[in-house]
Design an enzyme around this catalytic site. Structure first.
Site, PDB file in Angstrom:
ATOM      1  CG  PHE A 171      -6.522  45.051  -3.364  1.00 59.90           C
ATOM      2  CD1 PHE A 171      -5.257  45.594  -3.304  1.00 59.90           C
ATOM      3  CD2 PHE A 171      -6.739  43.797  -2.815  1.00 59.90           C
ATOM      4  CE1 PHE A 171      -4.215  44.894  -2.709  1.00 59.90           C
ATOM      5  CE2 PHE A 171      -5.705  43.098  -2.219  1.00 59.90           C
ATOM      6  CZ  PHE A 171      -4.439  43.643  -2.159  1.00 59.90           C
ATOM      7  CD  GLN A 182      -9.414  34.481  -1.742  1.00 60.03           C
ATOM      8  OE1 GLN A 182      -8.724  35.014  -0.877  1.00 60.03           O
ATOM      9  NE2 GLN A 182     -10.440  35.083  -2.298  1.00 60.03           N
ATOM     10  CG  HIS A 217      -3.541  35.206  -4.133  1.00 60.08           C
ATOM     11  ND1 HIS A 217      -2.908  35.674  -5.244  1.00 60.08           N
ATOM     12  CD2 HIS A 217      -3.873  36.289  -3.398  1.00 60.08           C
ATOM     13  CE1 HIS A 217      -2.847  36.991  -5.192  1.00 60.08           C
ATOM     14  NE2 HIS A 217      -3.424  37.397  -4.078  1.00 60.08           N
ATOM     15  CG  LEU A 230       0.380  36.464  -2.039  1.00 61.84           C
ATOM     16  CD1 LEU A 230      -0.582  35.638  -2.860  1.00 61.84           C
ATOM     17  CD2 LEU A 230      -0.352  37.187  -0.938  1.00 61.84           C
ATOM     18  CD  GLU A 281      -6.380  40.802  -5.501  1.00 63.18           C
ATOM     19  OE1 GLU A 281      -6.360  39.562  -5.431  1.00 63.18           O
ATOM     20  OE2 GLU A 281      -7.340  41.476  -5.171  1.00 63.18           O
ATOM     21  NE  ARG A 341      -7.030  37.898  -3.560  1.00 67.18           N
ATOM     22  CZ  ARG A 341      -6.618  38.214  -2.349  1.00 67.18           C
ATOM     23  NH1 ARG A 341      -6.895  37.441  -1.330  1.00 67.18           N
ATOM     24  NH2 ARG A 341      -5.926  39.301  -2.162  1.00 67.18           N
ATOM     25  CG  HIS A 360      -4.378  33.653  -0.249  1.00 66.97           C
ATOM     26  ND1 HIS A 360      -3.130  33.914   0.256  1.00 66.97           N
ATOM     27  CD2 HIS A 360      -5.047  34.833  -0.228  1.00 66.97           C
ATOM     28  CE1 HIS A 360      -3.050  35.193   0.565  1.00 66.97           C
ATOM     29  NE2 HIS A 360      -4.201  35.772   0.293  1.00 66.97           N
ATOM     30  NE  ARG A 380      -9.367  36.869   2.068  1.00 71.18           N
ATOM     31  CZ  ARG A 380      -8.216  37.551   1.924  1.00 71.18           C
ATOM     32  NH1 ARG A 380      -8.144  38.799   2.294  1.00 71.18           N
ATOM     33  NH2 ARG A 380      -7.151  36.963   1.415  1.00 71.18           N
TER      34      ARG A 380
END
Ligand SMILES: Cc1cc2nc3c(=O)[nH]c(=O)nc-3n(C[C@H](O)[C@H](O)[C@H](O)COP(=O)(O)OP(=O)(O)OC[C@H]3O[C@@H](n4cnc5c(N)ncnc54)[C@H](O)[C@@H]3O)c2cc1C
Ligand code: SF4
Ligand code: F3S
Ligand code: FES
Lengths: 130, 113, 585, 250
Positions: C117, C231, C233, C243, C246, C288, C356, C391
């Site tokens: 990730f 944040q 994304h 979305l 990721e 991100r 996001h 994050r």
């Protein structure tokens, strides 16, 4: 003022007109009328068979009435429709898992169709149709 | 809620459904041929009699007839409900009784052959 | 007004709220728990999370590495004591979910599988296909059904906290289907109300993510922390904002511009890694904030692809092949196909950054406690300072679990031996809520339309508090949101019915969002540096001397809020350089 | 850049407000929509620009939260997954069938929620072990055995589609029973016997006549019809063991 939920009943006698798929379902279920009636015919035939050659010949002759012909055509359609829906359902009722994957449903149903064809053919041959 | 005894009627229904699917179309086809005046040799009295007199023949005939009757009766019972007939107990009693009666009749006739 | 007495009231039944409820029920079966949610639990937005949840489990991984990734990913704005607690609890919580039946993907030997990730140095993201959040939420919800001490109040819209004698002692909530107000008298309250992404026009967040929980605490005097860190994304569908997880990049998807160049190499995340062989913390697996910012630069340079939905870059996953895509990214394939008409097996998908997640939220400490005694918070609505300035993907789902449980333990402890509440005082406060709603209903001179105000707020947020920010734009944003808050007092209800009046709830949600939006803009204006998700074109460097601190925004009624700061807790990792180039080892 | 195609969409929406109405009625709206939109987008536009008093549920806009189920041209659908491009003429939008209507398109799912709870849709482990002992091992094949049944988003479309639920509201219904099956099929679980107390009753699987509509409308490809047929077979085998084999325990 407060809640007063509106209950929209499912009409108990006419619900199956709501969606084509319900009509399909009902046609499947209705095949049982013809199949059931045909079973009664079979029992009568057994009786005639037990009664001797004359009775049996009479039975075969009676089958040739127009009403009987129409009925048997309907029964054939019903039986075939039943068979198709039944075989299509097998993949739902008996999924087969091999490793992580499942045997494709079409294969399961297809195998049933194949067995059906073979069995029918054997019966036809034994009955001397060919 | 107690567990249902539905399997008593459902199992033979399912078995009957399978029997109908596999056997009924071809059987109807045979009698339809007879009805159209092309009765195959297999439907001659002689042949039918030999078949129905053998133990295996009796078993097959009885199995097909009884299971198919039951299966149809059960499905008809559900269909009655689907058509809005709410007297389910009545429908069940009548239809199952008819199926049992038909089966007994078939057994009796088979025994006489 | 009907009063419901309980020991602990939980506001929100998403991942955090449900985890808290179960922990309370397990800790002490005698505790009465009221689980209040404006939607049925399984509708909570946790269900939308796709990628997975991070927890150290494989032998080549270590707590230290998860710590470093989180702290570095957060640009050193995370409280390190909190991170320490979190990383140790994470695997336990994920294992607990396994025991509750969560269908985690597996290795051939039957152990739990993990995937790579963004921003994580090791493979440590547990996943359930690309429906991880969905499975976590449903596992928690279904598990919660076995505890008789959890009373659910589904479709109850929580309005105001009841605070007496300096302690939080309950909450008012409206039963949505009857429009009747109820007061919950509770010895402790846990807020788990989720994020506030709906402040922005273009967001991965569901309609329910309107920051009610944050606003509720804020109005009750609890500061909102680090709200300026929003944040983006990098990979959202350009039309719906849905979305694309990721994991698309984790599994090997690449980002290219209109010239077919893997442009991330130009922004300190290179050199290019071979296609289909993603390397952790490099290129597409950068964090991100960086990846989203690279989009902005490409846009400025004219390198983006013009589509009918606006300017995009392309996410190319074709080389993964149909089998892997179906196995690991089925939802992604379906989403792109259904909403955009693009089959990812055959084509690259146009994507763009989309709002996001809120790093900021209700200020809490590692025990999930807010400064207001009796009030606890967990999940996205809280800022326990785990995520810092950015994050890392897959830390949030675990945060719900770890701090949902922690909030429950703290609350259970808090309620021990508390004196009986002063019912009259609480009643009086609940009456105030009643009046507030009554006033909204009876307002006849209202001149502002709700959807109009909402649109203005969203456009302001996008324009002035987007990926890159400037003094000028932020000042404009602060002024505009302040103005909108004033105008909101004249908002008009069209629907005056009692039953399931979504016009009313949308109006209330708008109020919450405006409160949150003010905290975001004010916090962003005051922070004159660039850090993580807060990037300023006029202050491009991180400024540890002045801003290695948490922004605390305090509600001041209709006046502009007050801002002060709280030091970041640093235990073992002094601020360093965030390195996402291929050279880092 | 290809311009966005616009289209004038006509919606016919069932309205009911218990405060003022004794009956429901249809209301016609005309909205300009983009061709690629879903019905939910059209409703949102109506609510924002034309009629704020229209009520319905939604949240995720990605077919995963399960809140936006409605009857669209008589078919149970997630409105966020019902594409305008698939419809012509007037689009008729009604609340989910077989559930009481609270208001407009908002139904009361209480019955479903209660049934869900009754089938004990949670892990009842074969053997309990502490977290510290790590995971219950489960091979990918064992996972695949039930994964499909764990995908249910509780949208209740199958209840709106199943006529047997409409005709006999005490029927536990497709989704709840399928969740029971999901846990029964999980290699880690040992709670089947407990769930059978509900599954194998009249109101359980036996009310299902295999209409199959549930699976046809399911937006998550859960295939409840399949789960229910499998449960009928295993429940029947249970019965045989229980009643025909001396000392038999299913
Ligand atoms: C599309 C998407 C994908 C994501 N993917 C990942 C991922 O792969 N990994 C990861 O770690 N994180 C991911 N996240 C982030 C993570 O999913 C969220 O941060 C998290 O689910 C939030 O959970 P929550 O319990 O705090 O809130 P939610 O699940 O949003 O629940 C909020 C609850 O509060 C209730 N509530 C709110 N307001 C009120 C009110 N006024 N009255 C009563 N109740 C109220 C709601 O009803 C709801 O039950 C993703 C987020 C999104 C949007
Ligand atoms: S089984 Fe399918 S249709 Fe039924 S509730 Fe679940 S997801 Fe919806
Ligand atoms: S539609 Fe209903 S009758 Fe059975 S197969 Fe599905 S539950
Ligand atoms: S809005 Fe969530 S399923 Fe449609």
């Amino acid at each position: 003022m407060s809640r007063r939920p509106l209950v929209r009943e499912c009409p108990p006698t006419t619900w199956y007109f709501r969606q084509p798929r319900y009509m399909r379902y009902m046609s499947r279920e209705i095949t049982s009328i013809f199949v059931g009636a045909y079973c009664v015919l079979l029992v009568v035939g057994l009786q005639r068979l037990a009664d001797g050659p004359m009775a049996w010949e009479g039975f075969l002759l009676a089958l040739q009435s127009p009403a009987s012909i129409v009925f048997q055509i309907l029964a054939l359609v019903a039986a075939v429709y039943h068979a198709a829906t039944w075989f299509n359902a097998t993949q739902k009722a008996m999924p087969i898992q091999i490793g992580e994957g499942f045997v494709p449903g079409k294969l399961i149903s297809g195998a049933h169709y194949a067995a059906w064809a073979v069995l029918s053919l054997i019966v036809l041959i034994l009955a001397g149709v060919f | 809620m107690a567990k249902s005894h539905k399997p008593v009627v459902w199992f033979p229904f399912a078995a009957g459904g399978t029997v109908i699917a596999f056997c009924m179309p071809v059987i109807v086809l045979l009698t339809l041929l007879a009805a159209l005046g092309h009765a195959p040799a297999g439907l001659d009295y002689q042949n039918m009699h030999v078949f129905a007199r053998s133990g295996l023949g009796k078993l097959i005939i009885f199995g097909v007839v009884a299971l198919s009757l039951w299966s149809s009766a059960h499905r008809l019972r559900c269909t009655c409900y689907d058509f809005g007939l709410r007297a389910d107990t009545l429908a069940a009693t009548v239809l199952y009784a008819a199926a049992i009666f038909g089966s007994i009749a078939a057994a009796v006739f088979l025994a006489r052959i | 007004m009907e009063t419901i007495s309980t020991d602990v009231a939980i506001i929100g039944a998403g991942g955090a709220g449900l985890r808290a409820a179960i922990a309370l029920a397990e800790t002490d079966p005698k505790l009465r728990i009221a689980l209040i949610s404006k939607v049925y639990p399984m509708r909570s937005h946790t269900c939308a999370a796709e990628g997975g949840a991070a927890g150290v489990i494989k032998p080549d991984d270590s707590f230290d590495m998860h710590f470093d990734d989180t702290v570095g990913g957060g640009d050193w704005l995370s409280d390190q004591d909190c991170v320490e607690y979190f990383i140790h609890e994470a695997p336990k919580e994920l294992m607990q979910l396994e025991h509750w039946g969560c269908p985690w993907n597996r290795e051939a030997d039957g152990s739990v599988a993990v995937r790579p990730f963004g921003g994580m140095k090791k493979q440590r993201t547990w996943f359930a296909a690309d429906k991880s959040g969905f499975h976590i939420l449903h596992t928690l919800f279904q598990t919660s059904l076995q505890f008789p001490s959890i009373s659910r109040y589904d479709e109850y819209y929580a309005l105001d906290l009841l605070v007496d004698e300096g302690r939080c002692q309950g909450v008012t909530a409206m039963e949505m289907r009857s429009g009747e107000l109820r007061q919950f008298h509770a010895k402790a309250v846990i807020i788990a109300g989720g994020g506030a992404g709906r402040m922005f026009p273009f967001s991965t967040n569901g309609a329910i993510k309107t920051g009610d929980g944050m606003a509720m605490a804020y109005r009750a005097g609890v500061p909102l922390k680090d709200m300026e860190f929003v944040q983006y994304h990098p990979t959202g569908l350009p039309n719906t904002g849905s979305l694309l997880t990721e994991a698309c990049r984790g599994e090997g998807g690449i980002l290219v511009n209109k010239h077919g160049r893997r442009y991330l190499a130009d922004y300190g995340m290179g050199p290019e890694t071979p296609v289909g062989q993603p390397q952790l913390k490099t290129m597409e697996l950068g964090p991100r904030d960086r990846v989203s910012q690279a989009y902005w630069h490409e846009l400025q340079k004219g390198n983006t692809v013009t589509t009918q939905w606006g300017e995009c870059v392309l996410l190319d996953m074709r080389h993964l092949g149909e089998k892997k895509i179906n196995e690991r990214l089925p939802l992604v394939r379906e989403l792109a196909e259904a909403y955009l008409g693009v089959d990812i097996v055959k084509e690259a998908v146009p994507i763009r950054p989309v709002v996001h997640y809120m790093m900021g939220g209700i200020s809490t400490n590692t025990a999930a406690a807010t400064p207001l005694p009796g009030l606890f918070a967990a999940g996205e609505c809280a800022c326990v300072s785990l995520n810092g300035a950015n994050r890392l993907g897959s830390n949030s789902l675990v945060e719900l679990l770890v701090f949902g449980r922690r909030a429950a333990l703290s609350a259970a402890e808090h309620v021990q031996g508390l004196p009986a509440a002063n019912a009259a005082a609480l009643n009086a406060q609940a009456e105030k809520t009643q009046q507030r709603i009554g006033e909204l209903f009876s307002r006849t001179d209202g001149s502002e339309s709700m959807s109009g105000l909402r649109k203005e707020m969203q456009l302001t947020m996008e324009k002035n508090v987007g990926i890159y920010r400037t003094e000028e734009g932020l000042q404009e944003g602060v002024n505009k949101i302040h103005e909108l808050r004033q105008r909101y007092r004249r908002v008009k209800l069209t629907d005056k019915s009692s039953v399931f009046n979504t016009d009313l709830f949308q109006a209330l949600e708008l109020g919450s969002m405006l409160d949150c939006a003010e905290a975001v803009t004010v916090g962003a204006l005051a922070r004159k540096e660039s850090r993580g998700a807060h990037q300023r074109l006029d202050y491009v460097e991180r400024d540890d001397k002045n801003y290695l601190r948490h922004t605390m925004v305090h509600h001041q009624g209709m006046d502009s809020p007050r801002v002060d700061y709280l030091d970041v807790v640093i235990t073992k990792s002094p601020p360093g350089v965030r390195d996402y180039s291929g050279d880092h080892k | 850049m290809t311009p966005l195609k616009e289209r004038l969409v006509q919606l016919e929406v069932l309205r009911y407000n218990p405060d003022t109405d004794t009956e429901a009625h249809f209301q016609r709206y005309e909205v300009v929509c983009q061709e690629e939109w879903v019905v939910l987008d059209a409703l949102n536009k109506v609510k924002a620009d034309i009629d704020p008093t229209l009520n319905y549920r939604w949240s995720c806009h990605m077919a995963v939260c399960g809140s936006c189920g409605m009857m669209i041209n008589g078919e149970p659908k997630l409105s966020c997954h019902a594409f305008l491009r698939d419809y012509e003429g007037v689009i008729r939008v009604e609340p989910l069938a077989h559930f009481p209507v609270e208001r407009d398109l908002v139904t009361a799912p209480d019955d479903f929620m209660e049934k869900l709870k009754r089938v004990k849709p949670y892990m009842i482990p074969k053997e309990k072990k502490p977290i510290s002992e790590g995971e219950y091992k489960q091979t990918p094949a064992q996972l695949m055995k039930f994964r499909q049944y764990s995908m249910c988003i509780n949208c209740m479309l199958c209840y709106a589609a199943c006529p047997q639920y409409g005709l006999t509201p005490s029927f536990i219904g497709p989704a709840a029973l399928t969740l029971a099956h999901r846990y029964n099929q999980d290699s880690r679980d040992g709670g089947r016997a407990e769930r059978q107390e509900v599954v194998a009753t009249h109101e359980g699987v036996w009310e299902c006549t295999f209409v199959g509509a549930c699976s046809e409308v399911c937006p998550a490809q859960v295939d409840p019809a399949s789960a229910l047929q499998q449960m009928k077979i295993t429940s029947s085998l249970d019965w045989i063991v229980e009643h025909l084999i001396p000392g038999g325990k299913p």
